[in-house]
Design a protein around this motif. Structure first.
Motif, PDB file in Angstrom:
ATOM      1  N   ALA A 180      50.820  88.363  18.874  1.00 40.60           N
ATOM      2  CA  ALA A 180      49.954  89.137  18.929  1.00 40.60           C
ATOM      3  C   ALA A 180      49.430  89.909  17.889  1.00 40.60           C
ATOM      4  N   GLY A 181      49.816  90.102  16.811  1.00 39.63           N
ATOM      5  CA  GLY A 181      49.315  90.575  15.508  1.00 39.63           C
ATOM      6  C   GLY A 181      48.239  89.544  14.987  1.00 39.63           C
ATOM      7  N   HIS A 182      48.283  88.443  15.002  1.00 44.31           N
ATOM      8  CA  HIS A 182      47.334  87.456  14.701  1.00 44.31           C
ATOM      9  C   HIS A 182      46.095  87.773  15.587  1.00 44.31           C
ATOM     10  N   ILE A 183      46.432  87.470  16.835  1.00 43.54           N
ATOM     11  CA  ILE A 183      45.296  87.666  17.833  1.00 43.54           C
ATOM     12  C   ILE A 183      44.568  89.035  17.592  1.00 43.54           C
ATOM     13  N   ILE A 184      45.320  90.276  17.486  1.00 47.01           N
ATOM     14  CA  ILE A 184      44.558  91.346  17.434  1.00 47.01           C
ATOM     15  C   ILE A 184      43.524  91.637  16.035  1.00 47.01           C
ATOM     16  N   LEU A 185      44.387  91.139  15.000  1.00 46.58           N
ATOM     17  CA  LEU A 185      43.606  91.112  13.864  1.00 46.58           C
ATOM     18  C   LEU A 185      42.189  90.186  13.975  1.00 46.58           C
ATOM     19  N   ILE A 231      44.768  97.616  10.563  1.00 48.92           N
ATOM     20  CA  ILE A 231      45.871  96.796  11.401  1.00 48.92           C
ATOM     21  C   ILE A 231      46.538  95.952  10.368  1.00 48.92           C
ATOM     22  N   SER A 232      45.636  95.324   9.205  1.00 46.76           N
ATOM     23  CA  SER A 232      46.606  94.853   8.267  1.00 46.76           C
ATOM     24  C   SER A 232      47.631  95.588   7.621  1.00 46.76           C
ATOM     25  N   VAL A 233      47.383  96.707   7.437  1.00 49.24           N
ATOM     26  CA  VAL A 233      48.353  97.615   7.179  1.00 49.24           C
ATOM     27  C   VAL A 233      49.592  97.612   7.980  1.00 49.24           C
ATOM     28  N   ILE A 234      49.173  97.905   9.101  1.00 49.75           N
ATOM     29  CA  ILE A 234      50.404  97.859  10.133  1.00 49.75           C
ATOM     30  C   ILE A 234      50.920  96.588  10.129  1.00 49.75           C
ATOM     31  N   GLU A 235      50.153  95.433   9.939  1.00 48.50           N
ATOM     32  CA  GLU A 235      50.958  94.056   9.915  1.00 48.50           C
ATOM     33  C   GLU A 235      52.153  94.050   8.594  1.00 48.50           C
ATOM     34  N   LEU A 236      51.653  94.752   7.780  1.00 50.59           N
ATOM     35  CA  LEU A 236      52.673  94.571   6.812  1.00 50.59           C
ATOM     36  C   LEU A 236      53.983  95.272   7.147  1.00 50.59           C
ATOM     37  N   LEU A 237      53.894  96.387   7.853  1.00 50.38           N
ATOM     38  CA  LEU A 237      54.943  96.983   8.357  1.00 50.38           C
ATOM     39  C   LEU A 237      55.614  96.346   9.202  1.00 50.38           C
ATOM     40  N   VAL A 238      54.965  95.480  10.197  1.00 48.78           N
ATOM     41  CA  VAL A 238      55.678  94.701  11.299  1.00 48.78           C
ATOM     42  C   VAL A 238      56.167  93.570  10.715  1.00 48.78           C
ATOM     43  N   ALA A 239      55.637  93.045   9.655  1.00 51.88           N
ATOM     44  CA  ALA A 239      56.102  91.881   8.940  1.00 51.88           C
ATOM     45  C   ALA A 239      57.740  92.148   8.596  1.00 51.88           C
ATOM     46  N   PHE A 240      57.940  93.224   7.974  1.00 46.86           N
ATOM     47  CA  PHE A 240      59.322  93.846   7.720  1.00 46.86           C
ATOM     48  C   PHE A 240      60.077  93.937   8.982  1.00 46.86           C
ATOM     49  N   LEU A 241      59.598  94.510   9.807  1.00 43.17           N
ATOM     50  CA  LEU A 241      60.270  95.263  10.998  1.00 43.17           C
ATOM     51  C   LEU A 241      60.953  94.101  11.785  1.00 43.17           C
ATOM     52  N   GLN A 242      59.942  93.040  12.032  1.00 41.61           N
ATOM     53  CA  GLN A 242      60.407  91.932  12.771  1.00 41.61           C
ATOM     54  C   GLN A 242      61.534  91.116  11.934  1.00 41.61           C
ATOM     55  N   ALA A 243      61.139  91.046  10.710  1.00 42.61           N
ATOM     56  CA  ALA A 243      62.458  90.565  10.050  1.00 42.61           C
ATOM     57  C   ALA A 243      63.781  91.227  10.150  1.00 42.61           C
ATOM     58  N   TYR A 244      63.636  92.507  10.250  1.00 41.17           N
ATOM     59  CA  TYR A 244      64.852  93.402  10.454  1.00 41.17           C
ATOM     60  C   TYR A 244      65.509  93.575  11.641  1.00 41.17           C
ATOM     61  N   ILE A 245      64.629  93.439  12.665  1.00 36.01           N
ATOM     62  CA  ILE A 245      65.074  93.305  14.117  1.00 36.01           C
ATOM     63  C   ILE A 245      65.936  92.035  14.507  1.00 36.01           C
TER      64      ILE A 245
END
Length: 396
Positions: free
Chosen positions: A307-312, A342-356
């Motif tokens: 979804a992140g790739h599609i939105i970006l 969105i790219s800045v948000i995706e940096l957070l998502v990259a960490f968040l998904q690894a954490y989850i």
């Protein structure tokens, strides 16, 4: 100091390999005049985004039309390794000349191969093009066993080697000093975080060390691949459901084979509930353990990254879709601002998904190896009366 120098040399070598590219034309002048290869309509943009999400047999960095009117693609190929009717066949993906419509035929070892939407097909004898039936199944070709080094495989190998190098270097430093230096200072707080904030509280003091290595590997593997996916190289490794499924299966195998007697006892014969309900609960618990838990791991990572790739990419396409309404300058400015956000948000998502993913893996493992307190009260029928801690654990 030596580690830093080696790191610079390694990244220099890696960058040199990535920049060693093949440039070639795959269209004639007449074809280029009919179709310059630009993505300009909504349907073409949608197709391009979906193509970006898929794996491929080579890297495509940029395309342009030269002065001679030829369409030139810039990128670098990867090895194609297939096992077909005549055994193993290997060649570089550049021989397809960036064709993904099954038009370019590669002849090797008496076999002929085409690339159709990143899938390799072996044409039958006498066939000159790939033909599909009404159900879109090939009628004159078969799919060989594809063992190629695709973009996703290449990314996995690179990240695996980087992790092996970084953490082996960090481990060697601990033999000589208590505080690491160089890039080890960046890794150490992250390692301590995963150990103290994920592994220890979810698995327990007695057994967390046994599983910390796996949790560290999963965390850094997913996080680094997520970050690489934000680069212009076009990686989408964690957006491939086969990769996320493999990671989820690894977690499944670990907590299934590490589960103790109490874990399986609570699944197959739940204490504290009427006997007639226990078989029903056993089926529900077994489905949850073997299917729902790993499925939640794989689909969460896959869906969020895709979804992140599609939105970006959809926001980047604003400069094309709204060019007529906002003028080229306005649409480009709007696209740039939204894409940057969105790219800045995706940096957070990259960490968040690894954490989850790592947190849930630790939680599932902790539930499987937890030692239960059997000193519970019993009701008049001899069944255990669960306390508040048991209720909380079962709810989680």
């Amino acid at each position: 100091m030596k580690t830093s120098i080696y790191s610079i040399k390694f990244f220099g070598l890696l960058l040199t390999c990535l920049l060693t590219i093949n440039v070639f034309a795959n269209q004639s002048n007449e074809q280029a005049q009919q179709d310059d290869g630009r993505v300009s309509t909504p349907s073409e943009i949608e197709e391009y985004i979906l193509h970006h999400l898929k794996d491929s047999h080579g890297f495509h960095l940029v395309s342009y039309t030269n002065d001679a009117g030829e369409r030139v693609h810039v990128g670098f190929p990867l090895p194609v390794i297939v096992y077909g009717n005549d055994g193993f066949t290997t060649f570089m993906s550049s021989e397809f000349h960036h064709d993904s419509e099954g038009k370019v035929i590669v002849e090797k070892n008496g076999s002929r191969f085409v690339n159709y939407h990143s899938k390799i097909y072996e044409l039958e004898e006498g066939a000159t093009e790939l033909v599909f039936d009404e159900a879109h199944h090939p009628v004159n070709a078969s799919k060989p066993l594809d063992l190629s080094i695709t973009k996703s495989v290449f990314g996995i190998l690179v990240v695996g080697l980087l992790m092996l190098w970084w953490f082996s270097s960090l481990a060697r430093q601990y033999k000589k000093r208590s505080i690491p230096k160089g890039f080890g200072r960046v890794l150490e707080p992250l390692v301590i975080y995963v150990r103290d904030e994920i592994a220890r509280p979810n698995i327990g003091e007695k057994k967390y060390r046994k599983f910390t290595g796996y949790l560290l590997t999963v965390f850094f593997f997913i996080w680094i691949l997520n970050l690489i996916g934000l680069t212009p190289l076009g990686f989408n490794v964690t957006g491939q459901i086969a990769v996320t499924a493999a990671l989820a299966v690894l977690t499944l195998i670990i907590y299934v084979f590490s589960g103790n007697k109490d874990f399986w006892g609570h699944i197959f014969w739940m204490p504290g509930v009427p006997i007639l309900i226990r078989p029903i609960l056993a089926v529900i618990e077994l489905v949850g353990t073997l299917i729902i838990k790993p499925f939640s791991l794989l689909v969460r990572l896959f869906a969020n990254i895709s979804a992140g790739h599609i939105i970006l990419m959809s926001l980047i396409a604003i400069m094309i879709n709204l060019k007529a309404d906002l003028t080229p300058v306005g649409s480009t400015a709007l696209s740039f601002v939204l894409s940057l956000f969105i790219s800045v948000i995706e940096l957070l998502v990259a960490f968040l998904q690894a954490y989850i993913f790592t947190m849930l893996s630790a939680l599932f493992i902790g539930m499987a190896v937890a030692e239960h307190d059997h000193d519970h009260e019993h009701d008049a029928h001899g069944n255990e009366v669960p306390d508040a801690e048991d209720i909380r654990e079962n709810f989680i």
